[in-house]
Design a protein around this motif. Structure first.
Motif, mmCIF file in Angstrom:
data_model
loop_
_atom_site.group_PDB
_atom_site.id
_atom_site.type_symbol
_atom_site.label_atom_id
_atom_site.label_comp_id
_atom_site.label_asym_id
_atom_site.label_seq_id
_atom_site.Cartn_x
_atom_site.Cartn_y
_atom_site.Cartn_z
ATOM 1 N N SER A 84 0.829 -1.208 0.000
ATOM 2 C CA SER A 84 0.000 0.000 0.000
ATOM 3 C C SER A 84 0.864 1.258 0.000
ATOM 4 C CB SER A 84 -0.954 -0.006 1.191
ATOM 5 O OG SER A 84 -0.229 -0.132 2.374
ATOM 6 N N THR A 85 2.049 1.193 0.608
ATOM 7 C CA THR A 85 2.911 2.371 0.582
ATOM 8 C C THR A 85 3.403 2.650 -0.835
ATOM 9 O OG1 THR A 85 3.609 1.875 2.834
ATOM 10 C CG2 THR A 85 4.948 3.441 1.612
ATOM 11 N N LEU A 86 3.705 1.581 -1.578
ATOM 12 C CA LEU A 86 4.058 1.767 -2.991
ATOM 13 C C LEU A 86 2.932 2.501 -3.705
ATOM 14 C CD1 LEU A 86 5.654 -1.649 -4.078
ATOM 15 C CD2 LEU A 86 6.785 0.568 -3.872
ATOM 16 N N GLY A 87 1.691 2.030 -3.459
ATOM 17 C CA GLY A 87 0.527 2.681 -4.057
ATOM 18 C C GLY A 87 0.416 4.126 -3.611
ATOM 19 N N GLY A 88 0.674 4.365 -2.326
ATOM 20 C CA GLY A 88 0.559 5.710 -1.778
ATOM 21 C C GLY A 88 1.547 6.670 -2.410
ATOM 22 N N ILE A 89 2.797 6.210 -2.538
ATOM 23 C CA ILE A 89 3.816 7.069 -3.128
ATOM 24 C C ILE A 89 3.470 7.339 -4.595
ATOM 25 C CG2 ILE A 89 6.252 7.178 -3.812
ATOM 26 C CD1 ILE A 89 6.836 5.583 -1.206
ATOM 27 N N GLY A 90 3.060 6.273 -5.293
ATOM 28 C CA GLY A 90 2.635 6.448 -6.684
ATOM 29 C C GLY A 90 1.482 7.434 -6.771
ATOM 30 N N VAL A 107 2.667 20.332 1.994
ATOM 31 C CA VAL A 107 3.464 19.186 2.461
ATOM 32 C C VAL A 107 2.598 18.285 3.348
ATOM 33 C CG1 VAL A 107 5.496 18.504 3.790
ATOM 34 C CG2 VAL A 107 5.569 20.543 2.355
ATOM 35 N N LEU A 108 1.732 18.924 4.119
ATOM 36 C CA LEU A 108 0.865 18.173 5.022
ATOM 37 C C LEU A 108 0.025 17.152 4.256
ATOM 38 C CD1 LEU A 108 0.110 18.161 8.053
ATOM 39 C CD2 LEU A 108 -1.864 19.550 7.432
ATOM 40 N N VAL A 109 -0.421 17.541 3.060
ATOM 41 C CA VAL A 109 -1.249 16.634 2.259
ATOM 42 C C VAL A 109 -0.431 15.432 1.803
ATOM 43 C CG1 VAL A 109 -2.491 16.419 0.072
ATOM 44 C CG2 VAL A 109 -2.816 18.430 1.502
ATOM 45 N N VAL A 110 0.817 15.691 1.419
ATOM 46 C CA VAL A 110 1.698 14.601 0.995
ATOM 47 C C VAL A 110 1.918 13.639 2.169
ATOM 48 C CG1 VAL A 110 4.019 14.031 0.217
ATOM 49 C CG2 VAL A 110 2.828 15.994 -0.759
ATOM 50 N N VAL A 111 2.235 14.219 3.330
ATOM 51 C CA VAL A 111 2.472 13.400 4.521
ATOM 52 C C VAL A 111 1.198 12.636 4.887
ATOM 53 C CG1 VAL A 111 2.996 13.472 6.985
ATOM 54 C CG2 VAL A 111 4.287 14.899 5.395
#
Lengths: 402, 246
Positions: A336-342, A366-370
């Motif tokens: 899921s982190t792979l998906g999240g970064i993508g 930045v908050l949205v990215v985090v």
């Protein structure tokens, strides 16, 4: 856990790098499935990042614009009197407003009760919603308007049938650029178009107006000389103080008949309306993320079923239930982190693409990215718990023979 | 890990009146007692349904008996929880399976190194580099020192099984448990695998082989015959028919 000679048995504690390697090992062998199930997560996160990114880029653009325009412009217009009839401002309203200490400049326009047409062949009813206003010569500086083409009215041209068109008015009248040979009919008087304005965000009523000089309006269009809107620039720190006295100053005889507004507030309010819409889109992104999370859970359940032999082998090599549980949980988290970064990258690209077409600066908080990556980690954890617990509960013998 | 002086004090395997009844009432073991001393090479032989797989699961601490006592390297299985049993398997027992169970797409060296992943021993988990170093030594021991970088699909059946044996013994467990180690191999490859098992036994590892193959069993110095859930016979010494030698 002591043996006969006091020998202790302790399961191995895996180094974090080994936990990660073992957890990811199940993914490299099935790249297609990884891409597809990560895609579900990515779409959800991309939608959320793009929605927030676009709306914050647009807000950043508004802030920048308000910075340019200033938020210290106030406008006063006659409201209605106690009996509901249209009130009027006194002719000396502007000079009275100028006497308020913190007012830096003040100007006015006055509505003229005539219509403007492209030619005298146009039926009277098709006025196109264009108003005719008599404008002070210092109107532009105070309201922050700029001339797109041609010139603004001058002391000389304000006495003659010459007009400047607002952006929308020019479009409706079909005037592309000012030309001495092009005439428009204002109240039956042929007038030369000397200029066209850019859009005026703080005074949108000017956009659909035909602006004429005061003397010409008074002498040939029958304007009574009463301003119908007074604009005032106040010292930024004193805006509220000026606002509270503006109505009474503009029309001391009937202060209750004056509507005072701050146009920048209207723009901000419009943005707040957009924010409600953003919330709705964000909710849709959340639904996409949820569906993506279910996809990950589904992938993990299948992965556990397919890898019973591997689970049995690892148990025979000394893996505890905890080791197995962690392995599948980490696998779910990595997935899921792979998906999240993508998704964050995709969402940023969508935002950048949209902002570029609008001519805005890209502003993805930045908050949205985090939060986006954090949300996927949470999704992965929730989606992975059940399959991981099932994998850990599998008895070693069942796993090896099954 | 364990010092031979300590290991001599107790048998590697001690089963005492062990029974195993599966849910549904199937009685796989009906009271088996078996003691295997350090350094022995034992075959547990029997047709399918004789209870030998249940023996494997109990000796391997993959399962618990319904009644009776199981002790492996001096540890009573009944006294241990899942973590304790896992640690026992990780440090005291090496498994070899009929179908190898190698990870596809992973080199022979890393497959063997994974044999040390869950092995705690008395110290902390070893680093990946140290595990691979020991894996190379173990592969050398089974005669595959030249194929460390090969993936499972690039290896023959016999080579795969030798990689699996290297994985089982990379942590120097006192007990090596092999379930039909030659079952998926042709005669020549099977003989090679038996040779490796015998060499490991010669260097001090206790080896228990579970098989239905009478000829294979005949090549081992001790044979426990299983039938209908009981140990029917426990033979020592040379068998009448001789299989492949060491």
């Amino acid at each position: 856990m002591k043996g006969p000679q006091g020998r202790a048995l302790h399961p191995a504690r895996l180094h974090p790098s080994d936990v990660l390697r073992v957890g990811a090992s199940g993914l490299w062998t099935r790249p297609m499935r990884v891409v597809l199930s990560a895609l579900g997560i990515a779409i959800g996160i991309a939608a959320m990042v793009a929605v927030v990114g676009i709306s914050s880029s647009s807000r950043a653009e508004l802030d920048r614009m308000l910075d340019d325009l200033g938020t210290n412009l106030l406008s006063a217009s006659p409201g209605t009197d106690l009996f509901g009839a249209q009130a009027a401002l006194p002719t000396e309203a502007v000079s009275m407003v100028r006497r308020i200490g913190p007012v830096e400049s003040s100007t006015s326009t006055g509505a003229v009760d005539v219509r403007a047409y492209r030619s005298d062949r146009i039926p009277a009813a098709e006025s196109g919603g264009i108003g005719v206003r008599a404008a002070d010569l210092d109107l532009l500086d105070t309201v922050g308007a700029t001339v797109a083409q041609g010139t603004w009215l001058t002391e000389a041209s304000s006495r003659f049938p010459a007009v400047v068109l607002g952006k929308v008015a020019a479009e409706r009248l079909g005037i592309g650029h000012p030309d001495p040979r092009v005439l428009v009919q204002v109240g039956g008087v042929p007038c030369v178009v000397v200029g066209i304005l850019d859009a005026v965000p703080l005074a949108p009523e000017l956009d659909s107006s035909v602006l004429a000089g005061r003397q010409f309006a008074a002498q040939q269009l029958g304007w009574d000389g009463h301003p119908t809107r007074v604009y005032a620039r106040a010292a930024p720190a004193q805006v509220d103080a000026v606002r509270s006295v503006l109505g009474a100053t503009a029309n001391p005889a009937a202060p209750n008949e004056v509507d005072v507004s701050r146009p920048s507030d209207a723009l901000a309010a419009q943005e707040a309306t957009d924010a409600a819409f953003t919330g709705l889109l964000l909710g849709l992104g959340g639904v996409a993320l949820l569906v993506g999370g279910i996809g990950v859970a589904n992938t993990m359940v299948i992965s556990v079923l397919e890898r019973r032999a591997e689970i049995g082998l690892r148990r025979s090599l000394g893996a505890t239930r905890g080791h197995i549980r962690r392995q599948f949980l980490v696998e779910s988290l990595v997935l899921s982190t792979l998906g999240g970064i993508g998704g964050v990258v995709l969402g940023w690209l969508i935002t950048a693409g949209y902002a570029t077409t609008q001519g805005w600066d890209v502003a993805v908080p930045v908050l949205v990215v985090v939060a986006g990556v954090g949300l996927t980690v949470l999704t992965g954890a929730v989606a992975g718990i059940l399959p991981a617990v099932r994998a850990a509960r599998l008895s070693p013998t069942e796993a090896l023979t099954g | 890990m364990s010092a031979p002086a300590v290991a001599r004090d107790h048998p590697v395997i001690a089963l005492d009146a062990v029974t195993k009844t599966y849910p549904g009432g199937t009685q796989a073991l009906r009271g088996v007692s078996l003691t295997v001393e350090p350094g022995e090479l034992v075959a547990i032989v029997g047709p399918s349904g004789s209870g030998k797989s249940s023996m494997l699961n109990l000796i391997g601490t993959l399962d618990r008996p319904t009644s009776g006592r199981v002790q492996i390297d001096g540890f009573a299985v009944a006294d241990l929880d899942d973590r304790g049993l896992s640690a026992l398997r990780g440090s005291r027992i090496g498994f070899v399976f009929q179908h190898f169970h190698l990870s596809a797409g992973v080199s022979a060296l890393d497959n063997v190194a994974d044999g040390l992943l869950y092995r705690a021993g008395g110290h902390r988990a070893t680093s990946r580099a140290a595990r691979r170093e020991r894996a190379a030594v173990a592969l050398d021991r089974v005669g595959l020192g030249h194929r460390t970088g090969h993936r499972p699909h690039q290896l023959s059946g016999g080579e795969k099984q030798r990689v699996a044996i290297a994985r089982a013994v990379v942590g120097d467990p006192p007990l090596l448990l092999a379930d039909e180690p030659t079952g998926a191999l042709d005669t020549a490859a099977g003989a090679g695998v038996v040779d490796v098992l015998c060499e490991l036994n010669a260097s001090g590892t206790t080896v228990v082989v579970i098989t239905h193959d009478r000829d294979l069993a005949a090549s081992f110095p001790r044979r426990v015959w299983m039938r209908d859930g009981v140990a029917e016979a426990d033979e020592r010494g040379a068998a009448p028919t001789t299989g492949s030698g060491s």
